[in-house]
Design a protein around this motif. Structure first.
Motif, mmCIF file in Angstrom:
data_model
loop_
_atom_site.group_PDB
_atom_site.id
_atom_site.type_symbol
_atom_site.label_atom_id
_atom_site.label_comp_id
_atom_site.label_asym_id
_atom_site.label_seq_id
_atom_site.Cartn_x
_atom_site.Cartn_y
_atom_site.Cartn_z
ATOM 1 N N LEU A 69 4.208 5.736 4.431
ATOM 2 C CA LEU A 69 3.596 6.833 4.540
ATOM 3 C C LEU A 69 2.576 6.831 2.666
ATOM 4 O O LEU A 69 3.475 6.166 1.732
ATOM 5 N N PRO A 70 1.725 6.452 2.960
ATOM 6 C CA PRO A 70 0.692 6.451 2.027
ATOM 7 C C PRO A 70 0.616 7.278 1.237
ATOM 8 O O PRO A 70 0.516 8.077 1.819
ATOM 9 N N GLY A 71 -0.300 7.618 0.159
ATOM 10 C CA GLY A 71 -0.793 8.109 -0.793
ATOM 11 C C GLY A 71 -0.464 8.366 -2.591
ATOM 12 O O GLY A 71 -0.506 7.096 -2.852
ATOM 13 N N THR A 72 -1.443 8.635 -2.867
ATOM 14 C CA THR A 72 -1.330 8.274 -4.676
ATOM 15 C C THR A 72 -0.700 9.367 -5.480
ATOM 16 O O THR A 72 -0.127 8.473 -6.002
ATOM 17 N N PHE A 73 0.059 9.906 -4.321
ATOM 18 C CA PHE A 73 1.136 11.099 -5.153
ATOM 19 C C PHE A 73 0.840 10.898 -7.161
ATOM 20 O O PHE A 73 1.465 10.711 -7.606
ATOM 21 N N ASP A 74 0.413 11.366 -6.851
ATOM 22 C CA ASP A 74 0.042 11.931 -8.296
ATOM 23 C C ASP A 74 -0.294 13.316 -8.747
ATOM 24 O O ASP A 74 -0.954 13.870 -8.661
ATOM 25 N N PRO A 75 1.026 14.139 -8.840
ATOM 26 C CA PRO A 75 2.331 13.774 -8.626
ATOM 27 C C PRO A 75 2.914 14.025 -7.246
ATOM 28 O O PRO A 75 2.078 14.526 -6.024
ATOM 29 N N VAL A 76 3.740 12.801 -7.050
ATOM 30 C CA VAL A 76 4.974 13.179 -6.059
ATOM 31 C C VAL A 76 4.884 15.028 -5.581
ATOM 32 O O VAL A 76 5.727 15.630 -6.615
ATOM 33 N N THR A 77 4.823 15.094 -4.102
ATOM 34 C CA THR A 77 5.220 16.636 -4.112
ATOM 35 C C THR A 77 6.851 17.154 -3.220
ATOM 36 O O THR A 77 6.600 15.701 -2.551
ATOM 37 N N LEU A 78 6.882 18.805 -3.106
ATOM 38 C CA LEU A 78 7.939 18.556 -1.797
ATOM 39 C C LEU A 78 6.912 18.885 -0.528
ATOM 40 O O LEU A 78 7.826 18.070 0.148
ATOM 41 N N GLY A 79 6.268 18.890 -0.509
ATOM 42 C CA GLY A 79 5.319 18.198 0.956
ATOM 43 C C GLY A 79 5.437 17.234 1.518
ATOM 44 O O GLY A 79 5.226 16.660 2.365
ATOM 45 N N HIS A 80 4.956 16.288 0.047
ATOM 46 C CA HIS A 80 5.231 14.989 0.479
ATOM 47 C C HIS A 80 6.976 14.880 0.473
ATOM 48 O O HIS A 80 6.882 13.617 1.233
ATOM 49 N N LEU A 81 8.142 15.183 -0.109
ATOM 50 C CA LEU A 81 9.055 15.037 0.285
ATOM 51 C C LEU A 81 9.020 15.200 2.084
ATOM 52 O O LEU A 81 10.387 14.703 2.681
ATOM 53 N N ASP A 82 8.778 16.315 2.347
ATOM 54 C CA ASP A 82 8.647 17.124 3.721
ATOM 55 C C ASP A 82 8.768 15.820 4.532
ATOM 56 O O ASP A 82 9.183 15.959 5.434
ATOM 57 N N ILE A 83 6.933 15.612 4.224
ATOM 58 C CA ILE A 83 6.942 14.843 5.774
ATOM 59 C C ILE A 83 7.581 13.279 5.509
ATOM 60 O O ILE A 83 7.827 12.952 6.486
ATOM 61 N N ALA A 84 8.318 12.654 4.334
ATOM 62 C CA ALA A 84 9.355 11.676 4.220
ATOM 63 C C ALA A 84 10.265 11.569 5.344
ATOM 64 O O ALA A 84 10.556 10.464 5.718
ATOM 65 N N ARG A 85 11.368 13.018 4.988
ATOM 66 C CA ARG A 85 12.539 13.378 5.690
ATOM 67 C C ARG A 85 11.764 12.991 7.273
ATOM 68 O O ARG A 85 12.259 12.554 7.984
ATOM 69 N N ARG A 86 10.342 14.110 7.517
ATOM 70 C CA ARG A 86 10.966 14.156 9.182
ATOM 71 C C ARG A 86 9.839 13.004 9.765
ATOM 72 O O ARG A 86 10.900 12.448 10.424
ATOM 73 N N ALA A 87 9.546 12.041 8.567
ATOM 74 C CA ALA A 87 9.115 10.558 9.361
ATOM 75 C C ALA A 87 10.118 9.445 9.426
ATOM 76 O O ALA A 87 10.522 8.882 10.192
ATOM 77 N N ARG A 88 11.214 9.524 8.579
ATOM 78 C CA ARG A 88 12.411 8.850 8.446
ATOM 79 C C ARG A 88 12.798 9.136 9.509
ATOM 80 O O ARG A 88 14.123 8.025 10.167
ATOM 81 N N ALA A 89 12.888 10.340 10.503
ATOM 82 C CA ALA A 89 13.798 10.680 11.744
ATOM 83 C C ALA A 89 13.247 9.639 12.702
ATOM 84 O O ALA A 89 13.888 10.156 13.641
ATOM 85 N N LEU A 90 11.711 9.675 12.789
ATOM 86 C CA LEU A 90 11.224 9.312 14.034
ATOM 87 C C LEU A 90 11.134 7.523 13.354
ATOM 88 O O LEU A 90 11.478 6.868 14.613
ATOM 89 N N PHE A 91 11.739 6.974 12.478
ATOM 90 C CA PHE A 91 11.069 5.544 12.375
ATOM 91 C C PHE A 91 12.779 5.637 11.667
ATOM 92 O O PHE A 91 13.113 6.221 11.120
ATOM 93 N N ASP A 92 13.040 4.080 11.852
ATOM 94 C CA ASP A 92 14.342 3.419 11.546
ATOM 95 C C ASP A 92 14.126 3.091 9.369
ATOM 96 O O ASP A 92 14.913 3.106 9.134
ATOM 97 N N GLU A 93 12.891 3.204 9.152
ATOM 98 C CA GLU A 93 12.467 2.442 7.843
ATOM 99 C C GLU A 93 11.723 3.449 7.238
ATOM 100 O O GLU A 93 10.496 3.010 8.528
ATOM 101 N N VAL A 94 11.451 3.722 6.133
ATOM 102 C CA VAL A 94 9.912 4.145 5.528
ATOM 103 C C VAL A 94 9.445 4.197 4.267
ATOM 104 O O VAL A 94 10.879 4.015 3.802
ATOM 105 N N ILE A 95 8.929 3.489 4.303
ATOM 106 C CA ILE A 95 8.429 2.741 3.125
ATOM 107 C C ILE A 95 6.998 3.519 2.119
ATOM 108 O O ILE A 95 5.977 3.920 2.764
#
Length: 162
Positions: free
Chosen positions: A6-32
């Motif tokens: 899950l790439p991005g600049t994350f300047d800054p990290v937002t709740l939207g980014h965390l939403d995507i990270a959580r849901r990606a983790r439900a689809l994949f064994d590992e999310v970087i």
């Protein structure tokens, strides 16, 4: 094991980014979460700050890690054994922007891009807007994980020399 980035600049990290990270983790064994340097942007927060804030924000997400990535994202994906890049979409403009990159990335290495539609309640949250609100003295705490609003405020003081 399926690995996604899950790439991005994350300047800054937002709740939207965390939403995507959580849901990606439900689809994949590992999310970087790959904190990237983007030569077309002048970030408010340093790479080290962005990585630290993203690590703190994802510390409760099992199977999610944070790394800095420099250079071609697909090369990073190949080195980490990732078969997919995850991108969050807030709307059609995001898709129009992301689609050519997805096609190029697949063309270069075969790494696929998976689009996850962002939570409608967060569709207005973008790092650029969060920075703008903060620059004008607004409260960004409703849009970012704990600790991020303070880090942004300190960076703004540092940036303006106040």
């Amino acid at each position: 094991m399926t690995v996604a980035v899950l790439p991005g600049t994350f300047d800054p990290v937002t709740l939207g980014h965390l939403d995507i990270a959580r849901r990606a983790r439900a689809l994949f064994d590992e999310v970087i979460v790959a904190v990237a340097h983007n030569s077309t942007k002048a970030p408010l927060l340093s790479v080290d700050e962005r990585v630290a804030l993203a690590r703190a924000a994802t510390s409760d997400l099992d199977g999610v890690s944070v790394e800095f990535v420099d250079g071609l994202l697909v090369d990073f994906c190949v080195r980490r054994g990732a078969g997919a890049i995850v991108k969050g979409l807030r709307g059609g403009a995001d898709y129009d922007y992301e689609r050519p990159m997805a096609l190029m990335n697949r063309s270069l290495t075969g790494v696929e891009t998976v689009f996850i539609t962002g939570d409608n309640a967060l569709s207005h949250v973008a790092s650029s807007l969060v920075r703008d609100v903060a620059r004008h003295g607004g409260d960004i705490s409703a849009y970012v994980p704990d600790g991020v609003a303070d880090a942004v405020a300190k960076a703004l003081v540092r940036d303006t020399g106040a």
